[in-house]
Write an enzyme that holds these catalytic residues in place. Structure first.
Site, PDB file in Angstrom:
ATOM      1  N   ASN A 144      43.177  34.285  36.051  1.00 26.09           N
ATOM      2  CA  ASN A 144      43.462  35.603  35.482  1.00 26.09           C
ATOM      3  C   ASN A 144      43.753  36.649  36.542  1.00 26.09           C
ATOM      4  OD1 ASN A 144      43.385  35.648  32.610  1.00 26.09           O
ATOM      5  ND2 ASN A 144      41.218  35.052  32.705  1.00 26.09           N
ATOM      6  N   ILE A 166      35.552  26.078  35.653  1.00 26.11           N
ATOM      7  CA  ILE A 166      36.591  25.462  34.812  1.00 26.11           C
ATOM      8  C   ILE A 166      37.064  24.167  35.465  1.00 26.11           C
ATOM      9  CG2 ILE A 166      38.943  25.692  33.903  1.00 26.11           C
ATOM     10  CD1 ILE A 166      38.431  28.777  33.912  1.00 26.11           C
ATOM     11  N   HIS A 176      47.787  37.392  27.515  1.00 27.49           N
ATOM     12  CA  HIS A 176      46.415  36.882  27.554  1.00 27.49           C
ATOM     13  C   HIS A 176      45.453  37.910  28.124  1.00 27.49           C
ATOM     14  CE1 HIS A 176      43.005  34.263  27.855  1.00 27.49           C
ATOM     15  NE2 HIS A 176      42.917  34.489  29.157  1.00 27.49           N
ATOM     16  N   ASN A 188      42.435  37.593  42.920  1.00 28.41           N
ATOM     17  CA  ASN A 188      43.144  36.407  42.431  1.00 28.41           C
ATOM     18  C   ASN A 188      44.636  36.411  42.744  1.00 28.41           C
ATOM     19  OD1 ASN A 188      40.711  35.557  41.551  1.00 28.41           O
ATOM     20  ND2 ASN A 188      41.129  35.762  39.356  1.00 28.41           N
ATOM     21  N   ASP A 200      42.989  31.184  23.484  1.00 25.48           N
ATOM     22  CA  ASP A 200      43.113  32.145  22.382  1.00 25.48           C
ATOM     23  C   ASP A 200      43.441  31.411  21.075  1.00 25.48           C
ATOM     24  OD1 ASP A 200      42.786  34.125  24.351  1.00 25.48           O
ATOM     25  OD2 ASP A 200      44.933  34.075  24.788  1.00 25.48           O
ATOM     26  N   MET A 219      37.331  26.773  28.078  1.00 23.62           N
ATOM     27  CA  MET A 219      38.611  26.904  28.796  1.00 23.62           C
ATOM     28  C   MET A 219      39.075  25.549  29.317  1.00 23.62           C
ATOM     29  SD  MET A 219      41.106  28.689  29.683  1.00 23.62           S
ATOM     30  CE  MET A 219      42.351  27.455  29.957  1.00 23.62           C
TER      31      MET A 219
HETATM   32  P1  NAI Z   1      34.691  29.779  39.398  1.00 20.57           P
HETATM   33  O1  NAI Z   1      34.341  30.824  40.381  1.00 20.57           O
HETATM   34  O2  NAI Z   1      33.597  29.002  38.765  1.00 20.57           O
HETATM   35  O3  NAI Z   1      35.686  28.733  40.057  1.00 20.57           O
HETATM   36  C1  NAI Z   1      36.806  29.115  40.775  1.00 20.57           C
HETATM   37  C2  NAI Z   1      37.055  28.088  41.852  1.00 20.57           C
HETATM   38  O4  NAI Z   1      38.212  28.497  42.589  1.00 20.57           O
HETATM   39  C3  NAI Z   1      35.888  27.951  42.854  1.00 20.57           C
HETATM   40  O5  NAI Z   1      35.487  26.606  42.969  1.00 20.57           O
HETATM   41  C4  NAI Z   1      36.487  28.466  44.155  1.00 20.57           C
HETATM   42  O6  NAI Z   1      35.977  27.815  45.307  1.00 20.57           O
HETATM   43  C5  NAI Z   1      37.958  28.153  43.928  1.00 20.57           C
HETATM   44  N1  NAI Z   1      38.836  28.889  44.832  1.00 20.57           N
HETATM   45  C6  NAI Z   1      38.743  30.161  45.270  1.00 20.57           C
HETATM   46  N2  NAI Z   1      39.745  30.439  46.135  1.00 20.57           N
HETATM   47  C7  NAI Z   1      40.486  29.321  46.218  1.00 20.57           C
HETATM   48  C8  NAI Z   1      41.654  28.982  46.944  1.00 20.57           C
HETATM   49  N3  NAI Z   1      42.248  29.847  47.757  1.00 20.57           N
HETATM   50  N4  NAI Z   1      42.139  27.734  46.806  1.00 20.57           N
HETATM   51  C9  NAI Z   1      41.553  26.844  45.981  1.00 20.57           C
HETATM   52  N5  NAI Z   1      40.450  27.105  45.261  1.00 20.57           N
HETATM   53  C10 NAI Z   1      39.929  28.332  45.395  1.00 20.57           C
HETATM   54  O7  NAI Z   1      35.609  30.472  38.272  1.00 20.57           O
HETATM   55  P2  NAI Z   1      36.016  29.892  36.835  1.00 20.57           P
HETATM   56  O8  NAI Z   1      35.012  30.331  35.845  1.00 20.57           O
HETATM   57  O9  NAI Z   1      36.323  28.450  36.978  1.00 20.57           O
HETATM   58  O10 NAI Z   1      37.351  30.738  36.541  1.00 20.57           O
HETATM   59  C11 NAI Z   1      38.529  30.529  37.287  1.00 20.57           C
HETATM   60  C12 NAI Z   1      39.639  31.458  36.815  1.00 20.57           C
HETATM   61  O11 NAI Z   1      40.041  31.153  35.478  1.00 20.57           O
HETATM   62  C13 NAI Z   1      39.251  32.937  36.800  1.00 20.57           C
HETATM   63  O12 NAI Z   1      40.312  33.693  37.301  1.00 20.57           O
HETATM   64  C14 NAI Z   1      39.058  33.226  35.326  1.00 20.57           C
HETATM   65  O13 NAI Z   1      39.270  34.582  35.013  1.00 20.57           O
HETATM   66  C15 NAI Z   1      40.138  32.361  34.728  1.00 20.57           C
HETATM   67  N6  NAI Z   1      39.982  32.098  33.299  1.00 20.57           N
HETATM   68  C16 NAI Z   1      41.126  31.982  32.555  1.00 20.57           C
HETATM   69  C17 NAI Z   1      41.081  31.762  31.202  1.00 20.57           C
HETATM   70  C18 NAI Z   1      42.336  31.642  30.407  1.00 20.57           C
HETATM   71  O14 NAI Z   1      42.254  31.622  29.175  1.00 20.57           O
HETATM   72  N7  NAI Z   1      43.515  31.541  31.011  1.00 20.57           N
HETATM   73  C19 NAI Z   1      39.790  31.634  30.494  1.00 20.57           C
HETATM   74  C20 NAI Z   1      38.649  31.703  31.374  1.00 20.57           C
HETATM   75  C21 NAI Z   1      38.752  31.951  32.719  1.00 20.57           C
END
Ligand code: NAI
Length: 333
Positions: free
Chosen positions: A120, A13, A180, A95, A151, A233
């Protein structure tokens, strides 16, 4: 001058969201923080001919603090995404700690920033951010938002598909309230700007509600282990951020559904609690935004009997999710 910060900027994202923020003319400074790869992402984006100055930060040498210094808006997509078979709640273990630590950085470095939480489970991570801010004595419920825009975006798309005309999608608006995750996602289709076909069968109607509630699962399944929604997203996150920025600039009448603490505006928050018949601390509802954040929380309005049942069904899960986030900070050092 507006400084936007993305925490988790190198992720699925984070990267497209940072791209979209770089193309927003209201952003003049863009700081990208992640535990990996942000110098590369920042160098890449910095060549785009738009006003925002881009810089990447990593944890060494107080990178988080440097990224957050002077922030006006902080968007958080940091953390792990779902794999097939997982619920958003399954992500809590990892998370919750990530969001807590990032929130601590914001509370101590940029306590006045607007905080937009994407990580999330949003129903729990927003209370985590709020509790961290309370601990630091800087809690302002008007400035902390759970991003539920995806959503809303899905509702516009799926309704326009049912209407047989995808070109309507940008103008279809459906309020989505509650929270959510799964059953806490409540699309108020009776209030759709574009009414559904009058001959739509109850089965098809219920399938549409389910598709909006569990649309994320379609993406998780199709990605087959490679993560969850990232591009849609990022689009949704950039849309919500743009609304916040326009409101900050003084534009009036900007309304967006978002998951907020109902004390953000006491009068309208209390009225909403009455409407749902439960003293919940958080709920997603259409919120009017202004230069200081939440101006007022709009009532849900007239609900169909079916929608009333959806609200009832959402409340126990919301209560549990919220409590889980609150007690995580209560119990964590
Ligand atoms: P991803 O794994 O591709 O990216 C997450 C990033 O966070 C990675 O680059 C990682 O290095 C970084 N990260 C991990 N720990 C960290 C820290 N302590 N400090 C800074 N960065 C850190 O995951 P993606 O697909 O980008 O999803 C991220 C989050 O968004 C997930 O929790 C997912 O469930 C959530 N999400 C929320 C949605 C919504 O509608 N609110 C929709 C889709 C996803």
């Amino acid at each position: 001058m507006v400084k936007a910060v993305v925490l988790g900027a190198a992720g699925g994202i984070g990267q497209p969201l940072s791209l979209l923020l770089k193309t927003n003319p209201l952003v003049t400074e863009l700081a990208l923080y992640d535990i990996v790869n942000t110098p590369g992402v920042a160098a890449d984006l910095s060549h785009i001919a738009t006003p925002a100055k881009v810089e990447g930060f990593l944890p060494p040498d107080d990178g988080l603090k440097k990224a957050l210094k002077g922030a006006d808006v902080v968007v958080i997509p940091a953390g792990v995404p779902r794999k097939p078979g997982m619920t958003r709640d399954d992500l809590f273990k990892i998370n919750a700690g990530i969001v807590r630590d990032l929130a601590t950085g914001i509370a101590t470095t940029a306590p006045k920033a607007f905080v937009l939480v994407i990580s999330n489970p949003v129903n729990s991570t927003v209370p985590i951010v709020a509790e961290v801010f309370k601990k630091h004595g800087v809690f302002d419920p008007k400035r902390i938002f759970g991003v539920t825009t995806l959503d809303v975006v899905r509702s516009s798309t799926f309704v326009s598909e049912i209407l047989g005309d995808l070109s309507l999608a940008p103008s279809v608006t459906v309020p989505v309230v509650g929270g959510h995750s799964g059953v806490t996602i409540i699309p108020l289709l009776s209030q759709s700007s574009h009414p559904l076909p009058s001959n739509l069968s109850q089965d098809k109607f219920e399938a549409l509600v389910k598709r909006i509630q569990f649309g994320g699962d379609e993406v998780v399944k199709a990605k087959d282990g490679a993560g969850s929604a990232t591009l849609s997203m990022a689009y949704a996150g950039a849309e919500f951020t743009a609304k916040i920025l326009r409101a900050v600039k003084g534009e009036k009448g900007i309304v967006a559904p978002t998951f907020v603490n109902l004390s953000a505006d006491k009068t309208s928050g209390d009225a909403l609690k009455k409407e749902i018949g439960k003293d919940l601390e958080y709920f997603s509802a259409p919120v009017e935004l202004g230069p200081e954040g939440v101006v007022t929380i709009r009532p849900l309005g007239k609900l169909s009997d079916y929608e009333k049942k959806l609200v009832e069904a959402a409340i126990p899960e919301l209560e549990t999710n919220i409590e889980k986030g609150v007690s995580f900070i209560g119990s964590s050092k």
